[in-house]
Structures are given as C-alpha cells and as structure tokens.
Design a protein around this motif. Structure first.
Motif, PDB file in Angstrom:
ATOM      1  N   ASP A  19    -129.189   0.814  43.399  1.00  0.00           N
ATOM      2  CA  ASP A  19    -127.910   0.194  43.053  1.00  0.00           C
ATOM      3  C   ASP A  19    -128.012  -1.247  43.526  1.00  0.00           C
ATOM      4  OD1 ASP A  19    -125.371  -0.796  42.830  1.00  0.00           O
ATOM      5  OD2 ASP A  19    -124.452   0.583  44.262  1.00  0.00           O
ATOM      6  N   GLU A 143    -123.145   0.904  35.927  1.00  0.00           N
ATOM      7  CA  GLU A 143    -122.708   1.358  37.252  1.00  0.00           C
ATOM      8  C   GLU A 143    -121.562   2.387  37.223  1.00  0.00           C
ATOM      9  OE1 GLU A 143    -122.287  -2.422  39.092  1.00  0.00           O
ATOM     10  OE2 GLU A 143    -124.450  -2.605  39.325  1.00  0.00           O
ATOM     11  N   ASP A 165    -114.634   1.203  39.025  1.00  0.00           N
ATOM     12  CA  ASP A 165    -115.590   0.866  40.085  1.00  0.00           C
ATOM     13  C   ASP A 165    -115.255  -0.536  40.584  1.00  0.00           C
ATOM     14  OD1 ASP A 165    -117.857   0.961  41.769  1.00  0.00           O
ATOM     15  OD2 ASP A 165    -119.116   0.044  40.243  1.00  0.00           O
TER      16      ASP A 165
HETATM   17 MG   LIG Z   1    -121.435  -1.729  42.700  1.00  0.00          MG
END
Ligand SMILES: [Mg+2]
Ligand SMILES: Nc1ncnc2c1ncn2[C@@H]1O[C@H](COP(=O)(O)OP(=O)(O)OP(=O)(O)O)[C@@H](O)[C@H]1O
Length: 356
Positions: A19, A143, A165
């Motif tokens: 990530d 994501e 998110d």
């Molecule tokens: Mg992020």
C-alpha cells in the motif's frame, strides 16, 4: 531425485503487496501478512544525490534538515510526485523484506494499491518504479477496492458495497459491485488537508505558526467531526509554535472546539461527496447499501465522530472497517494470495506493457 529450489529458498516467499500511501506505506509478504508499516518519507542529500534515510528515520528529519538535505513525502495526493524518491523507497522496502536472505530464484510479483482514477501515465510511473526496484510482475489495485477486500466484503457479488477511504492525501468514495467499481469520486481532501486547516486556524485565530506534526497531533488527540458526548469532560491540548507578531516561541491551549471548527469545511466536503455518490447510485444498489452500510477505511476513518456524522447526514448505517489503517494492505495481500480467483478486481494494465 526431483530437482527444485533448495528448501531454504522455497520456504521464503518473494511476492509482496504494497500500500503505497501518501502518508504511510505498508508491505505484506505472501504467506506471512503485513511485515512492516513506515511513513512514506525519503531523505536525500542533494549535494551527493545519496539517500540518507527512508521511512520512520526520514520522518524524524522532516522540517529539521539543513538546506542540502531534503526529507519529503515522494507521493502527493496519492500519486507519485517524485519518481526517483518513490523508486528508492520501494527498493528500500523490498531490500528490507529480503534482508539477510540470499536472493535467488523465481520472479517477484508485487500488487500495489493506487488511487482510483489514476491516469495511464501515473500507472506507468508506479509500474516502472516497482520494476526498477526489483519486481518482475506488477499488478495494480484501486485502494478502496483493496480496502473492501481487506474488510472481507463480498466484492464479487451483485450486491452493492459502499466504501469511503480517507487517507492522508485523498478521500475516495466508491460503490463496488460484481468485482468492479461502479461509481467513484475522489477528493484531494483528507488527513493532510485537516492538518493544514489546523495550521491556518492557529495562524488566523492565535497568530501562532505551528508545524505539520504538531497539527496532526492536535487532530488525532482532540479532533472530532461533530460535538461528542457532552457528558465527557471537554478536551484541550497545549501546543507550541512561534508567535507571528513577536517572532518568539509561545504555547497556547487549543480546545476540541477549535480543532473541530478548523476542519469543519473539509469534513463537510467529504460528507457532501458521500451524499453525491449516493444520489448517483442506482436504486437497487442503494437498497443493498442500506442493509450493509457505508464502510469507512483509512486513517481518516478514525477521526472521532466522523462515523456518527456520516450516519446522521446520510441516514445509512456506518461502520469503521476493523483496523482501518491496514485495510488496503490486507486486501491487496488477499488478492496476492488468490491472484487467479481475484484477477478481475485488478486494474487493467495490459495496454501499458509491451506484449511478452
Ligand atoms: Mg491509503
Ligand atoms: N486517530 C486518528 N484520527 C484522525 N486522523 C488520523 C488518526 N490516525 C491517523 N490519522 C490520519 O490518517 C492519515 C493517514 O491515513 P492512511 O495511512 O490511511 O493514509 P495513506 O494511505 O498513506 O494516504 P492516501 O491513501 O491518501 O495515499 C493521516 O493524515 C493521519 O494523520
């Protein structure tokens, strides 16, 4: 005797899910889980071009370096702004994973989380950075899709899943169904913006200049999206900076209300984006979402009272994904472990790579 890699190599998986966040980067090693999480910061000596530090060590240098050393975040608003520094950061992560282990053997596959709506040029930049850092195959995943998978939502079913998110650089609001993102909206209005709101507020209201890290501490310590239970004692925090009039150091006491007021507009914009996406969502999917609720992920999901505010404004149930800071890495990790079954959730990158 069957020939194969000696056990010492075969036991050691080389595939990673990363990530690559604006604020934090997390690395998941296949078969192991998340093996580390570090701030996305690189410190470079500009005279020699040498990387001095990456991650936590480099973060300590932010705002404290002499002029020839630059300690900065190579990703801005979720995308690569400094290509070389990003590549160095990825190299550092990969080397850290393989630390002390003899590297020999099959290809390294890497799944990288990227923001929704990433351009072809930006996709290519991530792929090139990962390849230059040692990867042989690179897969990209949006994501919020990774966060949904990390939260174990059934993304491949026909039912709608609503995910928000809120990271450091971007806030992404999406509806997922049948393994794809049906609707999405991205704002460059997330955790970092909250911090700069607090900096501006202190400057305007108290004539006090404070640093980014102090602002972030105030946000996490006493920040909230709406007034919390008034029975709980009001919270405040002493913060230090430089008085803009006298030029001298000063300490003031910032209240919970100050911080809420400072961030109010930015929080409002996130709530409005969520409402807009709901309005654009086909009715069948809205019905599913009313049952399943809105899922919040990313560090911003931890802002106190945000879940209640979104619930009040949308009249939908709202859940914070368990461990929201690691959801994207965990989800990208699940995809890495099940690449064959989950390939459809990946972003299409075929057009970017020359045929093999
Ligand atoms: Mg992020
Ligand atoms: N308890 C908390 N309350 C409010 N904000 C928090 C809390 N904990 C972390 N944050 C904020 O969350 C942000 C980092 O979240 P996260 O690690 O999900 O971002 P990222 O993935 O690096 O960024 P992006 O997804 O935008 O590229 C930072 O702005 C941080 O200040």
């Amino acid at each position: 005797m069957k020939f194969g890699w000696p056990k010492i190599f075969s036991n050691f998986s080389r595939d990673l899910a990363i990530d690559l966040g604006t604020a934090n980067s997390l690395v998941y090693l296949k078969g192991k889980g998340i093996i580390f999480s570090e701030p996305s910061v690189v410190a470079v000596n500009q005279k020699t071009g040498k990387i001095l530090a990456v991650g936590r060590e480099a973060e300590r240098m932010v705002g404290r370096t002499p002029s020839h050393i630059v300690a900065d975040y190579p990703l801005v608003d979720g995308v690569i702004s400094d290509f070389e520094a990003t590549e160095q950061m990825l190299k550092y992560f990969i080397e850290k994973v393989y630390e002390g282990k003899f590297i020999l053997g099959p290809r390294i596959r890497i799944v990288v989380g990227v923001p929704c709506g990433i351009t072809e040029v930006e996709k290519k930049a991530v792929i090139d950075a990962a390849k230059n850092a040692g990867a042989s195959e690179v897969y990209l995943i949006e994501e919020p899709m990774a966060a949904a998978i990390g939260a174990r939502l059934t993304v491949q079913d026909a039912g709608g899943n609503f995910v928000v998110d809120i990271g450091g650089g971007t806030c992404e609001v999406v509806v997922i169904s049948l393994g794809g993102i049906v609707i999405s909206k991205s704002l460059k209005n997330a955790g970092n913006k909250f911090d700069s709101d607090i900096i501006n507020y202190c400057q305007n209201e108290y004539k006090l200049l404070i640093g980014k890290r102090t602002a972030e501490r105030a946000k996490i310590g006493i920040g909230s999206a709406m007034p919390l239970n008034t029975k709980i004692e009001k919270r405040d925090m002493p913060i230090r900076g430089r008085n803009l009039v006298s030029g001298l150091p000063e300490e003031i006491v910032l209240t919970e209300e100050d911080v809420r007021k400072a961030m109010e507009k930015s929080v409002r914009q996130i709530v409005d984006a969520i409402k807009e996406v709901i309005e654009q969502t086909p009715p069948e999917l809205v019905a599913d979402i009313m049952n399943k609720g809105i899922h919040l992920s990313g560090g911003g999901a931890l802002l106190r009272g945000l879940d209640s505010l979104v619930a009040r404004e949308t009249k939908m149930p709202v859940k914070i994904i368990d461990d929201p800071l690691t959801a994207v890495a965990r989800g990208a990790g699940i995809v890495l472990e099940n690449l064959d079954k989950l390939k459809e959730v990946l972003l299409d990158t075929d057009t970017l790579e020359p045929p093999k």
